[in-house]
Design a protein around this motif. Structure first.
Motif, short mmCIF file in Angstrom:
data_model
loop_
_atom_site.label_atom_id
_atom_site.label_comp_id
_atom_site.label_asym_id
_atom_site.label_seq_id
_atom_site.Cartn_x
_atom_site.Cartn_y
_atom_site.Cartn_z
N ALA A 95 0.95 -1.24 -0.11
CA ALA A 95 0.14 0.15 -0.05
C ALA A 95 0.88 1.19 0.14
CB ALA A 95 -0.90 0.12 1.23
N LEU A 96 0.53 1.94 -0.92
CA LEU A 96 1.43 3.38 -1.08
C LEU A 96 0.35 4.44 -0.53
CD1 LEU A 96 3.74 5.11 -1.96
CD2 LEU A 96 2.54 5.41 -4.12
N VAL A 97 1.09 5.22 0.43
CA VAL A 97 0.10 6.24 1.14
C VAL A 97 1.17 7.56 1.40
CG1 VAL A 97 -1.20 4.78 2.52
CG2 VAL A 97 1.05 5.73 3.71
N SER A 98 0.15 8.87 1.13
CA SER A 98 1.08 10.31 1.33
C SER A 98 0.52 10.47 2.69
CB SER A 98 0.71 10.96 0.31
OG SER A 98 -0.80 11.41 0.31
N ASP A 99 1.08 11.70 2.85
CA ASP A 99 0.91 12.12 4.49
C ASP A 99 -0.62 12.66 4.50
OD1 ASP A 99 3.44 12.03 5.30
OD2 ASP A 99 4.05 14.06 5.18
N ALA A 100 -1.12 12.99 3.50
CA ALA A 100 -2.51 13.53 3.37
C ALA A 100 -2.98 13.29 1.94
CB ALA A 100 -2.79 14.97 3.86
N GLY A 101 -4.16 12.80 1.81
CA GLY A 101 -4.81 12.86 0.46
C GLY A 101 -4.62 11.51 -0.50
N LEU A 102 -4.75 11.70 -1.61
CA LEU A 102 -4.38 10.84 -2.76
C LEU A 102 -2.79 10.75 -3.01
CD1 LEU A 102 -7.17 11.49 -5.22
CD2 LEU A 102 -6.86 9.37 -3.81
N PRO A 103 -2.28 9.52 -2.81
CA PRO A 103 -1.03 9.43 -3.45
C PRO A 103 -0.68 9.61 -4.88
CG PRO A 103 -1.69 7.12 -2.81
CD PRO A 103 -2.83 8.33 -2.67
N ALA A 104 0.37 9.97 -5.33
CA ALA A 104 0.68 10.14 -6.73
C ALA A 104 0.18 11.60 -7.14
CB ALA A 104 0.16 9.06 -7.65
N ILE A 105 -0.61 12.36 -6.35
CA ILE A 105 -1.02 13.64 -6.57
C ILE A 105 0.07 14.81 -5.96
CG2 ILE A 105 -2.72 15.53 -6.63
CD1 ILE A 105 -3.57 13.27 -8.38
N SER A 106 1.01 15.42 -6.73
CA SER A 106 1.88 16.46 -6.25
C SER A 106 2.81 15.50 -5.22
CB SER A 106 1.29 17.47 -5.41
OG SER A 106 0.65 18.27 -6.33
N ASP A 107 3.01 14.33 -5.63
CA ASP A 107 4.19 13.56 -4.72
C ASP A 107 4.72 12.35 -5.74
OD1 ASP A 107 2.19 11.35 -2.38
OD2 ASP A 107 2.83 10.92 -4.80
N PRO A 108 5.75 11.87 -5.06
CA PRO A 108 6.80 10.89 -6.32
C PRO A 108 5.72 9.52 -6.36
CG PRO A 108 7.64 10.94 -4.22
CD PRO A 108 6.47 11.93 -3.98
N GLY A 109 4.68 9.37 -5.90
CA GLY A 109 3.92 7.98 -6.21
C GLY A 109 3.75 7.81 -7.67
N THR A 110 3.76 8.97 -8.47
CA THR A 110 3.71 8.86 -9.99
C THR A 110 4.85 7.87 -10.41
OG1 THR A 110 2.62 11.15 -10.01
CG2 THR A 110 3.66 10.06 -12.05
N ASP A 111 6.06 8.15 -9.94
CA ASP A 111 6.95 7.18 -10.39
C ASP A 111 7.07 5.82 -10.06
OD1 ASP A 111 8.86 9.87 -11.17
OD2 ASP A 111 8.48 10.12 -9.47
N LEU A 112 6.59 5.48 -8.87
CA LEU A 112 6.44 4.46 -8.69
C LEU A 112 5.28 3.41 -9.34
CD1 LEU A 112 7.48 2.12 -6.42
CD2 LEU A 112 5.73 2.76 -4.94
N VAL A 113 4.50 4.24 -9.53
CA VAL A 113 3.01 3.59 -10.58
C VAL A 113 3.71 3.29 -11.68
CG1 VAL A 113 1.03 4.13 -11.45
CG2 VAL A 113 1.35 4.71 -9.12
N ALA A 114 4.60 4.28 -12.47
CA ALA A 114 5.05 3.99 -13.57
C ALA A 114 5.95 2.71 -13.83
CB ALA A 114 5.77 5.21 -14.15
N LEU A 115 6.93 2.65 -12.74
CA LEU A 115 7.74 1.45 -12.63
C LEU A 115 6.63 0.00 -12.24
CD1 LEU A 115 10.54 2.80 -9.89
CD2 LEU A 115 10.75 2.35 -12.44
N ALA A 116 5.81 0.22 -11.60
CA ALA A 116 4.80 -1.01 -11.53
C ALA A 116 4.42 -1.47 -12.95
CB ALA A 116 3.92 -0.70 -10.30
#
Length: 294
Positions: A95-116
């Motif tokens: 599970a990928l979480v950010s400090d608040a809200g949706l991960p991959a919005i204004s945070d590096p989760g986008t990069d992890l999604v692309a790798l996956a």
């Protein structure tokens, strides 16, 4: 063509990898955590967190049993990302979480999604609270079309360059901003976009949630009397496409020489860049500007 089709709720034939879950967390009010988000965090093998300390507090509040927490943020994503992909390939669910809200919005989760996705690893969204959309739906501004911008760059030149690219964007504009920069950002918007209507949403879902609505000038006056506090989402009305917008009219009375000189002064004497900006305003080539100045 090679198709990548994911059916999130059906067994994937021949796929023994784990699944990457993008789990939304509250943006302030803990009651916004969904049942599905809690269940997902209970069931996964690893939780990748922007700030493991914040996430540990969240797990404690919802009495989620201790999990393997893995730090994943902007400053370590190049090292942590491949390691998380290795876990997924081995069959672990993350599970990928950010400090608040949706991960991959204004945070590096986008990069992890692309790798996956490159490794054919299933990526499943677990929806929840989002500050930008929450502010948009209560703004009173058009919601049928919008552009999410997030945080603007830091330096003045880049800020105004970004805003200039959005001058004629169709739809409402959504920005994030910190309290110590919000007034300056509104000033930049006033110069580039004109005195548009704006909504300043702060402390969304929290006890001191507040929406200040007015023109940019009125909001700047409000901030002078009410010092900014908390994180802001700025919702800015779209261009009406007429010549009343400041970006269309401010330079019309200037000669090309004066127009270039204006930008040259702002750019610290960089004439080449000034000609490029003036050419952009006038929708002509830089060579046309150069020839006009000969």
């Amino acid at each position: 063509m090679t198709w990548n089709v994911q059916k999130s709720f059906q067994p994937m034939s021949g796929n023994a990898t784990g699944t990457l879950y993008l789990v939304a967390t509250p943006i302030g009010n803990l009651e916004d955590m969904t049942y599905r988000a809690v269940r997902t965090l209970q069931e996964v093998d690893v939780i990748a967190a922007e700030d493991t300390r914040q996430t540990r507090k969240l797990l404690t509040h919802f009495e989620i049993p201790s999990k393997t927490l893995y730090s994943y943020h902007e400053h370590n994503k190049h090292a942590s990302g491949p390691e998380l992909i290795r876990y997924l390939i081995e069959g672990k669910n993350i599970a990928l979480v950010s400090d608040a809200g949706l991960p991959a919005i204004s945070d590096p989760g986008t990069d992890l999604v692309a790798l996956a996705i490159e490794e054919a690893i299933p990526v499943v969204p677990i929806p929840g609270a989002n500050a930008a959309l929450s502010a948009l739906i209560v703004s009173g501004l058009p919601t049928d079309r919008f552009t999410f911008v997030g945080f603007l760059p830091r330096d003045k030149k880049s800020i105004e360059g970004m805003l200039q690219s959005l001058q004629f964007a169709e739809g409402t504009l959504l920005f994030y901003e910190s309290p110590h920069r919000v007034a300056k950002t509104l000033e930049h918007m006033h110069r580039v976009l004109g005195n548009r209507r704006v909504v300043m949403a702060r402390e969304l879902t929290k006890r001191y949630e507040e929406f200040a609505r007015g023109t940019i000038e009125e909001c700047l006056a409000w901030l002078e009397e009410h010092p900014p506090q908390g994180e802001y989402c700025l919702v800015v009305e779209p261009s009406d496409g007429t010549a009343t917008d400041a970006q269309q009219v401010w330079w019309e009375s200037l000669s090309i020489e004066q127009h270039v000189a204006h930008y040259e002064e702002r750019n610290g004497g960089n004439r080449k860049e000034a000609m490029k900006q003036a050419a952009g305003d006038r929708n002509v080539s830089r060579r046309d500007i150069y020839n006009a100045l000969l």
